[in-house]
Design a protein around this motif. Structure first.
Motif, PDB file in Angstrom:
ATOM      1  N   LEU A  47       2.704  12.002 -15.040  1.00  0.00           N
ATOM      2  CA  LEU A  47       3.249  10.997 -13.877  1.00  0.00           C
ATOM      3  C   LEU A  47       2.810   9.450 -14.146  1.00  0.00           C
ATOM      4  O   LEU A  47       1.751   9.153 -14.384  1.00  0.00           O
ATOM      5  CB  LEU A  47       2.776  11.155 -12.410  1.00  0.00           C
ATOM      6  N   ALA A  48       3.809   8.474 -14.111  1.00  0.00           N
ATOM      7  CA  ALA A  48       3.433   7.201 -14.266  1.00  0.00           C
ATOM      8  C   ALA A  48       3.416   6.339 -13.083  1.00  0.00           C
ATOM      9  O   ALA A  48       2.487   5.725 -12.625  1.00  0.00           O
ATOM     10  CB  ALA A  48       4.547   6.543 -15.100  1.00  0.00           C
ATOM     11  N   MET A  49       4.412   6.600 -12.176  1.00  0.00           N
ATOM     12  CA  MET A  49       4.443   5.756 -10.915  1.00  0.00           C
ATOM     13  C   MET A  49       5.336   6.681  -9.854  1.00  0.00           C
ATOM     14  O   MET A  49       6.383   7.413 -10.235  1.00  0.00           O
ATOM     15  CB  MET A  49       4.868   4.553 -10.742  1.00  0.00           C
ATOM     16  N   LYS A  50       5.240   6.507  -8.547  1.00  0.00           N
ATOM     17  CA  LYS A  50       5.834   7.372  -7.589  1.00  0.00           C
ATOM     18  C   LYS A  50       5.889   6.386  -6.143  1.00  0.00           C
ATOM     19  O   LYS A  50       4.829   5.812  -5.649  1.00  0.00           O
ATOM     20  CB  LYS A  50       5.107   8.624  -7.190  1.00  0.00           C
ATOM     21  N   ASP A  51       6.916   6.331  -5.442  1.00  0.00           N
ATOM     22  CA  ASP A  51       7.135   5.932  -4.116  1.00  0.00           C
ATOM     23  C   ASP A  51       6.227   7.115  -3.119  1.00  0.00           C
ATOM     24  O   ASP A  51       6.321   8.178  -3.433  1.00  0.00           O
ATOM     25  CB  ASP A  51       8.439   5.801  -3.407  1.00  0.00           C
ATOM     26  N   LEU A  52       5.421   6.358  -2.203  1.00  0.00           N
ATOM     27  CA  LEU A  52       4.375   7.365  -1.615  1.00  0.00           C
ATOM     28  C   LEU A  52       5.412   7.896  -0.542  1.00  0.00           C
ATOM     29  O   LEU A  52       4.915   9.169   0.125  1.00  0.00           O
ATOM     30  CB  LEU A  52       3.362   6.473  -0.949  1.00  0.00           C
ATOM     31  N   ASP A  53       6.584   7.497  -0.144  1.00  0.00           N
ATOM     32  CA  ASP A  53       7.493   8.196   0.867  1.00  0.00           C
ATOM     33  C   ASP A  53       8.504   8.931  -0.092  1.00  0.00           C
ATOM     34  O   ASP A  53       9.335   9.602   0.677  1.00  0.00           O
ATOM     35  CB  ASP A  53       8.234   7.090   1.523  1.00  0.00           C
TER      36      ASP A  53
ATOM     37  N   GLN B 171      -4.427  10.257   1.176  1.00  0.00           N
ATOM     38  CA  GLN B 171      -3.411  10.829   0.318  1.00  0.00           C
ATOM     39  C   GLN B 171      -3.487  10.676  -1.273  1.00  0.00           C
ATOM     40  O   GLN B 171      -3.786  11.811  -1.969  1.00  0.00           O
ATOM     41  CB  GLN B 171      -1.958  10.396   0.906  1.00  0.00           C
ATOM     42  N   VAL B 172      -3.837   9.253  -1.517  1.00  0.00           N
ATOM     43  CA  VAL B 172      -3.795   9.146  -2.989  1.00  0.00           C
ATOM     44  C   VAL B 172      -5.187   9.213  -3.514  1.00  0.00           C
ATOM     45  O   VAL B 172      -5.359   9.634  -4.598  1.00  0.00           O
ATOM     46  CB  VAL B 172      -3.247   7.535  -3.057  1.00  0.00           C
TER      47      VAL B 172
ATOM     48  N   PHE C 286     -12.101   5.185   2.220  1.00  0.00           N
ATOM     49  CA  PHE C 286     -11.131   4.813   1.107  1.00  0.00           C
ATOM     50  C   PHE C 286     -10.755   5.817   0.168  1.00  0.00           C
ATOM     51  O   PHE C 286     -10.331   5.636  -0.871  1.00  0.00           O
ATOM     52  CB  PHE C 286     -12.049   3.870   0.361  1.00  0.00           C
ATOM     53  N   GLY C 287     -10.885   6.990   0.595  1.00  0.00           N
ATOM     54  CA  GLY C 287     -10.167   8.088  -0.041  1.00  0.00           C
ATOM     55  C   GLY C 287     -11.142   9.027  -0.587  1.00  0.00           C
ATOM     56  O   GLY C 287     -10.941  10.229  -1.164  1.00  0.00           O
TER      57      GLY C 287
ATOM     58  N   GLY D 211      -6.211  11.127 -14.731  1.00  0.00           N
ATOM     59  CA  GLY D 211      -5.887  11.404 -13.450  1.00  0.00           C
ATOM     60  C   GLY D 211      -6.265  10.286 -12.398  1.00  0.00           C
ATOM     61  O   GLY D 211      -6.300  10.467 -11.354  1.00  0.00           O
ATOM     62  N   ASP D 212      -6.847   9.284 -12.974  1.00  0.00           N
ATOM     63  CA  ASP D 212      -7.169   8.003 -11.983  1.00  0.00           C
ATOM     64  C   ASP D 212      -5.626   7.519 -11.475  1.00  0.00           C
ATOM     65  O   ASP D 212      -4.661   7.593 -12.089  1.00  0.00           O
ATOM     66  CB  ASP D 212      -7.510   6.766 -12.943  1.00  0.00           C
ATOM     67  N   LYS D 213      -5.944   7.197 -10.102  1.00  0.00           N
ATOM     68  CA  LYS D 213      -4.733   6.834  -9.302  1.00  0.00           C
ATOM     69  C   LYS D 213      -5.254   5.737  -8.509  1.00  0.00           C
ATOM     70  O   LYS D 213      -6.208   5.274  -8.204  1.00  0.00           O
ATOM     71  CB  LYS D 213      -4.719   8.017  -8.362  1.00  0.00           C
ATOM     72  N   VAL D 214      -4.116   5.054  -8.568  1.00  0.00           N
ATOM     73  CA  VAL D 214      -4.041   3.465  -7.520  1.00  0.00           C
ATOM     74  C   VAL D 214      -2.921   3.494  -6.543  1.00  0.00           C
ATOM     75  O   VAL D 214      -2.022   3.941  -6.923  1.00  0.00           O
ATOM     76  CB  VAL D 214      -4.081   2.376  -8.516  1.00  0.00           C
ATOM     77  N   LEU D 215      -3.255   2.624  -5.595  1.00  0.00           N
ATOM     78  CA  LEU D 215      -2.255   2.278  -4.368  1.00  0.00           C
ATOM     79  C   LEU D 215      -2.067   1.128  -4.651  1.00  0.00           C
ATOM     80  O   LEU D 215      -2.688  -0.009  -4.326  1.00  0.00           O
ATOM     81  CB  LEU D 215      -2.892   2.839  -3.117  1.00  0.00           C
ATOM     82  N   SER D 216      -0.567   0.831  -4.631  1.00  0.00           N
ATOM     83  CA  SER D 216       0.052  -0.497  -4.663  1.00  0.00           C
ATOM     84  C   SER D 216       0.446  -0.901  -3.330  1.00  0.00           C
ATOM     85  O   SER D 216       1.651  -0.421  -3.029  1.00  0.00           O
ATOM     86  CB  SER D 216       1.158  -0.592  -5.700  1.00  0.00           C
TER      87      SER D 216
END
Length: 549
Positions: free
Chosen positions: A21-27, A263-264, A318-319, A216-221
Motif C-alpha cells: 500500500l502506498a496511499m489511501k483515503d481514510l474514508d 485508526q492509523v 496519538f495512536g 509498516g510505518d504509517k502517516v496521517l496527511s
C-alpha cells in the motif's frame, strides 16, 4: 553536496514495494498500492499527451487532501510539467485569479471547489476536471474528445498493463520548476513561490536520510497538502521512502483527529502548535492543575510516576505508535512546551517556510534544545544578520539547495527578498547559539498561522476593512486563535453621515459580516473592537504593530 533526485527515491521504492500500500483515503474513496500508483501515473500521462499537454505546462490542483491529489502531483512531476498548488479554501475570485496568473492549462478540483466556481470564468484552461473520479467538468469539444479517447490509447500503449520495467522517471531536471505554490489568495499581487526539483530533492533527501522508515510505518496527511509543510513531510518524503500515507479527507476537528490517530497509529505526526496546545490544555493541564498534583509534579520519585502516566496517556492519544511529534509554523505555547519537556515526550519544534520547500532547521527530539527550533539542515545554511549572532537578534537569512528560484512573474518581490550576496531574507528575527541551535524571538513579517497551517496575511484583511464605511484604519491581530480587528473609526462629520441612523457598533458589525462574505472560513474576522485614537506610526507612517495585541 551530491543530491539524489526525489523521483529516483520514488522509482526505487515503487519497484521494491510493488504490491504494498502506498496511499489511501481514510474514508475509503480511493486507495493505491505502488503498482496501482504506477498505473495511475501512466494513464494520466497518456491522457495528457492526447490532450496536447506539453512539458513545462502548468497544471493546477485545488482540492482537499486525498489520494488522487497525491497521484496527480506525482504524475505532473514525472511528466515534466509544473504543479500549481492552490488552497481550496480560497474564494472563487481568488482561484480564478491564481489560475490566470499561473497560466495553468488544466485545473483539477475537489468537491468543495466544484460547488463554488464557474470554470468558464478561466479562459486559459483546456479543461477543468473533478479529481475525485477524474471526470471532465468543463472542456472544449476537441479536448473532451481527446480526453475520452485516452482509455483506448492507454490499452494500446500498455497491452500487458504497467509493469515494474515501465517505471522510468526523469531524474536529470534539477533546475526546472517543479511547483508554483501560492502563499495567499490575493487578487492584487499574488506571490507564487517557484520551487525547483532540486529544492524538493533536498527536502526529500533530508527526510529519507535523517528519519528513514521502518516496514509498516504509517502517516496521517492532515495539514493542507497545498502547503509545502504538509505536501513535503506528510506526503512526498513519506511515499518516496515507502511509508503508507493515509489522507484525512474531513476537517481536522479534535474528535476527527483522535479517531484518525487511533485508526492509523502514525509513527510520525507533523502539526502546527494549535493542535498540540488544544490536546494538552484540554486533556493534560486540568489533570495536573490541583495543588496536590503540582506538588507531585516536582517531588523527586513521585514526579516520575505522575509524569510517566501523563506521557503514557498522551502516547495513547496519538495512536500508541508515535516516534516523532514534529511541530512547526509558529511558536509553541511556553506552558505547553514545558509539559512536553517535563514528561520527556518525543517532540521537537522545527522551522521552515514555503520558500525553502519548506524545511530550514530540525533536530531529533533526543538532541533537541528546549525552546529552540533545531539546527540548520545540511542542505540549507543559516546566518544571522547581527553584529553578535549568538546574543543579539538579527534577521535570519538562508542559502542553499532548498531555497526557491523566486516568485513567479514577480521580479520586484524576488529582488526584495534576496540580499546582494545571494542570501534569502526570512523576515524572522533570532539568534544562533554556539551549538548551532536557532532561536526565533520575533517575526518581522506579520503573517498569522491559521488553525490548519494556512497563511493569513493581515494586510489583506485590513485593506478590505479600510474600504468599509466609517473606518479610518485597522489592525487585525490573533487572540487565542481568533482574528480580531482593531478599528479606529471615522468620527468626523463625514463619518457621522455614513452611520445612517445606526450606532458605530451596529455599523461595525455590518462591516464585519460584509468583509467575511468574501473570505475563506479560516481567515474570517471574529469581532471588531473600536479604539479611541489613531494607531501609533513609524516615521515612514507604518503602524507600529508590536504595540497592539
Amino acid at each position: 553536496m551530491a543530491t539524489k533526485h526525489y523521483l529516483s527515491y520514488l522509482q526505487e521504492t515503487m519497484r521494491n514495494r510493488w504490491e504494498c500500500l502506498a496511499m489511501k483515503d481514510l474514508d475509503g474513496v480511493n486507495s493505491y498500492t505502488y503498482a496501482g500508483l504506477a498505473e495511475g501515473i501512466a494513464k494520466l500521462h497518456v491522457t495528457w499527451r492526447a490532450m496536447g499537454i506539453k512539458e513545462g505546462d502548468k497544471i493546477a490542483l485545488c482540492g482537499r487532501n486525498c489520494a488522487n491529489w497525491g497521484l496527480l502531483f506525482l504524475a505532473v512531476e514525472s511528466y515534466k510539467a509544473v504543479v500549481v498548488s492552490i488552497l481550496p479554501d480560497f474564494t472563487a475570485e481568488g482561484i480564478y485569479s491564481l489560475v490566470d496568473h499561473s497560466e495553468a492549462v488544466l485545473l483539477y478540483i475537489g468537491p468543495n471547489v466544484k460547488k463554488k466556481i464557474d470554470p468558464t470564468q478561466m479562459k486559459g484552461l483546456k479543461a477543468t476536471i473533478f479529481m475525485d473520479d477524474m471526470t471532465i467538468v468543463e472542456a472544449d469539444d476537441k479536448t473532451r474528445k481527446a480526453f475520452e479517447s485516452a482509455d483506448e490509447a492507454f490499452k494500446k500503449a500498455y497491452p500487458d498493463g504497467v509493469t515494474v520495467k515501465d517505471i522510468q522517471f526523469p531524474i536529470d531536471n534539477y533546475d526546472d520548476i517543479a511547483v508554483i505554490n501560492y502563499t495567499s489568495g490575493s487578487t492584487g499581487n499574488p506571490k507564487g513561490v517557484m520551487l525547483t526539483h532540486l529544492n524538493l530533492s533536498g527536502n526529500v533527501e533530508f527526510g529519507c536520510q535523517r528519519i528513514p522508515h521502518r516496514p509498516g510505518d504509517k502517516v496521517l496527511s492532515m495539514l493542507p497538502i497545498a502547503h509545502m509543510f504538509g505536501l513535503m513531510y506528510e506526503f512526498l518524503y513519506q511515499v518516496c521512502d515507502g511509508a503508507e500515507v493515509y489522507f484525512l479527507t474531513q476537517a481536522p476537528t479534535p474528535t476527527v483527529l483522535m479517531k484518525a490517530f487511533a485508526q492509523v497509529k502514525p509513527f510520525m505526526i507533523l502539526t502546527v502548535p494549535l493542535v498540540v496546545e488544544k490536546i494538552i490544555k484540554k486533556g493534560v493541564l486540568p489533570k495536573i492543575s490541583s495543588r496536590a498534583a503540582r506538588i507531585m509534579w516536582k517531588t523527586p520519585f513521585l514526579k516520575n510516576i505522575i509524569r510517566g502516566k501523563v506521557k503514557e496517556g498522551l502516547d495513547k492519544t496519538f495512536g500508541g505508535q508515535l516516534r516523532y511529534l514534529i511541530i512547526g509554523g509558529a511558536a509553541l505555547n511556553g506552558e505547553v512546551e514545558q509539559v512536553l519537556h517535563d514528561i520527556k515526550f518525543q517532540y521537537c519544534v522545527g522551522y521552515g517556510m514555503t520558500e525553502c520547500g519548506p524545511l530550514i532547521s530540525y533536530e531529533d527530539w533526543w538532541e533537541y534544545a528546549f525552546h529552540s527550533c533545531g539546527k540548520q539542515l545540511p542542505q540549507c545554511h543559516v546566518r544571522i544578520d547581527s553584529e553578535d549572532p549568538t546574543r543579539k537578534d538579527g534577521e535570519i537569512q538562508v542559502k542553499g539547495i532548498n531555497v526557491m528560484k523566486g516568485y513567479y512573474k514577480n521580479e520586484e518581490a524576488t529582488r526584495a527578498v534576496f540580499t546582494e550576496d545571494g542570501w534569502m531574507r526570512t523576515g524572522d528575527l533570532g539568534v544562533l547559539d554556539k551549538a548551532g541551535n536557532i532561536y526565533i524571538h520575533g517575526r518581522s513579517k506579520n503573517m498569522i498561522l491559521g488553525p490548519s497551517g494556512q497563511n493569513i496575511y493581515p494586510e489583506e484583511l485590513e485593506d478590505k476593512l479600510n474600504s468599509m464605511p466609517c473606518i479610518v484604519e485597522s489592525i487585525v491581530v490573533d487572540r487565542d486563535h481568533k482574528l480580531v480587528a482593531l478599528v479606529f473609526p471615522d468620527t468626523s462629520n463625514e463619518g457621522k453621515k455614513q452611520l445612517g441612523g445606526k450606532t458605530l457598533v451596529q455599523l461595525m458589525e455590518e462591516n464585519r459580516v460584509a468583509v467575511n462574505r468574501d473570505l475563506p472560513q479560516y481567515s474570517q474576522i471574529s469581532s471588531i473592537e473600536l479604539v479611541a485614537s489613531e494607531f501609533e506610526k513609524t516615521p515612514k507612517r507604518s503602524i507600529k504593530r508590536y504595540l497592539y495585541k
